[in-house]
Design a protein around this motif. Structure first.
Motif, short mmCIF file in Angstrom:
data_model
loop_
_atom_site.label_atom_id
_atom_site.label_comp_id
_atom_site.label_asym_id
_atom_site.label_seq_id
_atom_site.Cartn_x
_atom_site.Cartn_y
_atom_site.Cartn_z
N HIS A 83 6.88 -86.20 51.19
CA HIS A 83 6.50 -86.81 52.47
C HIS A 83 7.60 -86.55 53.49
CE1 HIS A 83 5.40 -89.86 55.44
NE2 HIS A 83 4.20 -89.84 54.89
N VAL A 84 7.21 -86.41 54.75
CA VAL A 84 8.18 -86.11 55.80
C VAL A 84 9.25 -87.21 55.93
CG1 VAL A 84 6.90 -87.11 57.74
CG2 VAL A 84 8.37 -85.11 58.13
N LEU A 85 8.94 -88.45 55.52
CA LEU A 85 9.95 -89.52 55.56
C LEU A 85 11.13 -89.25 54.63
CD1 LEU A 85 8.10 -92.95 55.80
CD2 LEU A 85 9.95 -92.12 57.25
N THR A 86 10.95 -88.34 53.65
CA THR A 86 12.05 -88.02 52.75
C THR A 86 13.03 -87.03 53.36
OG1 THR A 86 10.87 -86.19 51.67
CG2 THR A 86 10.57 -88.41 50.74
N ARG A 87 12.72 -86.52 54.57
CA ARG A 87 13.58 -85.47 55.13
C ARG A 87 13.61 -85.41 56.65
NH1 ARG A 87 8.81 -83.55 53.45
NH2 ARG A 87 7.68 -82.12 54.80
N THR A 88 13.15 -86.44 57.36
CA THR A 88 13.16 -86.34 58.83
C THR A 88 14.56 -86.11 59.37
OG1 THR A 88 13.01 -88.75 58.85
CG2 THR A 88 11.06 -87.54 59.54
N PHE A 89 15.56 -86.69 58.76
CA PHE A 89 16.95 -86.39 59.13
C PHE A 89 17.78 -86.27 57.86
CE2 PHE A 89 21.26 -87.23 60.62
CZ PHE A 89 21.33 -86.34 61.67
N TYR A 90 17.80 -87.34 57.08
CA TYR A 90 18.51 -87.32 55.79
C TYR A 90 17.53 -86.94 54.68
CZ TYR A 90 22.25 -89.87 58.12
OH TYR A 90 23.26 -90.25 58.97
N LEU A 91 18.03 -86.27 53.66
CA LEU A 91 17.23 -85.99 52.47
C LEU A 91 17.30 -87.22 51.56
CD1 LEU A 91 18.27 -82.31 51.69
CD2 LEU A 91 16.20 -83.12 52.85
N LEU A 92 16.17 -87.86 51.34
CA LEU A 92 16.12 -89.10 50.56
C LEU A 92 15.01 -89.04 49.54
CD1 LEU A 92 16.34 -91.76 53.44
CD2 LEU A 92 18.20 -90.97 51.98
N GLN A 93 15.21 -89.72 48.43
CA GLN A 93 14.14 -89.96 47.47
C GLN A 93 13.97 -91.45 47.20
OE1 GLN A 93 11.81 -87.83 46.28
NE2 GLN A 93 12.74 -86.43 47.72
N ASP A 94 14.91 -92.26 47.67
CA ASP A 94 14.85 -93.71 47.53
C ASP A 94 15.03 -94.33 48.90
OD1 ASP A 94 14.58 -93.95 44.62
OD2 ASP A 94 16.56 -93.03 44.59
N PHE A 95 14.52 -95.56 49.06
CA PHE A 95 14.48 -96.19 50.38
C PHE A 95 14.96 -97.64 50.29
CE2 PHE A 95 11.06 -93.24 49.47
CZ PHE A 95 11.40 -92.21 50.33
N PRO A 96 16.21 -97.84 49.86
CA PRO A 96 16.67 -99.21 49.61
C PRO A 96 16.94 -99.98 50.90
CG PRO A 96 18.49 -97.69 49.35
CD PRO A 96 17.25 -96.85 49.59
N ASN A 136 11.86 -104.27 50.47
CA ASN A 136 13.29 -104.09 50.24
C ASN A 136 14.21 -104.82 51.20
OD1 ASN A 136 13.03 -102.58 47.92
ND2 ASN A 136 12.98 -100.63 48.99
N ASP A 137 13.68 -105.64 52.09
CA ASP A 137 14.49 -106.46 53.00
C ASP A 137 15.44 -105.59 53.82
OD1 ASP A 137 15.49 -108.68 54.25
OD2 ASP A 137 16.44 -109.55 52.49
N TRP A 138 14.84 -104.64 54.55
CA TRP A 138 15.63 -103.67 55.30
C TRP A 138 16.41 -104.29 56.45
CZ3 TRP A 138 10.61 -102.03 53.70
CH2 TRP A 138 10.64 -101.06 52.69
N ALA A 139 15.80 -105.17 57.21
CA ALA A 139 16.47 -105.69 58.41
C ALA A 139 17.77 -106.40 58.06
CB ALA A 139 15.55 -106.62 59.19
#
Length: 199
Positions: A83-96, A136-139
């Motif tokens: 998904h594009v959310l995994t790489r729009t700027f940072y390469l991510l596989q987790d979203f803590p 994940n309580d991001w805010a």
């Protein structure tokens, strides 16, 4: 204020799910549905990933189901690895956030999405997912006070600070996705486009 404010000025809404909060009015729901159809995104954060899994019967999860009944939300799926959310700027596989659950859901990929020959990613949704759902309580992971100090703990010691850094990175990816759509997916087509232009 969903009842009073014009939502068109906000490309992104962060919605912490609170079981005791009143539901929006019919007019507010109509406004929210127009917002979602016109390119706005809502991040629903149940903030319960430390105690419940997605779809479980936590008070926050039940409240989200009630909130979502009157919203035009497309079919959802866990964020796919490409998904594009995994790489729009940072390469991510987790979203803590303050917690680190992989249960984050976005608009489902079209059934005909295929990996094109020579392309690293499938041709997924042609735009911004209107809804992201997780717990994940991001805010609270992102929150700082007026002096720039972190307001809430994340994890323990150095591992917690690394988790907070990844929470920031997810926030950056999320906002980049909201503001630029699928430009990152389009980048894989640059060589073909340049060839067609004779560059």
């Amino acid at each position: 204020d969903l009842e009073r404010d014009e939502l068109a000025f906000f490309p992104f809404l962060y919605w912490p799910v609170v079981p005791s909060a009143p539901l929006p009015s019919r007019d507010a729901y109509a406004k929210l549905n127009r917002y979602l159809r016109s390119g706005g995104m809502i991040l629903f954060d149940t903030r319960d990933a430390d105690t419940a899994r997605f779809g479980s019967s936590s008070p926050e999860g039940r409240q989200l189901q009630v909130i979502a009944r009157s919203l035009d939300i497309p079919p959802l799926e866990p964020i796919p690895e490409d998904h594009v959310l995994t790489r729009t700027f940072y390469l991510l596989q987790d979203f803590p956030g303050r917690t680190d659950s992989r249960d984050v859901w976005v608009e489902a990929s079209p059934p005909d999405a295929e990996l094109a020959d020579g392309m690293p990613f499938r041709n997924l949704n042609d735009g911004v997912t209107p809804v992201v759902i997780g717990g994940n309580d991001w805010a609270r992971a992102w929150a700082i006070d007026a002096r720039g100090s972190k307001m809430f703990p994340v994890g323990r010691g150095q591992a917690g600070e690394i988790q907070r850094e990844y929470a920031y990175r997810f926030g950056v990816n999320l906002i980049m996705h909201v503001l630029t759509g699928n430009y990152k997916s389009d980048q894989v087509h640059v060589p073909n486009l340049l060839e067609r232009l004779g560059q």
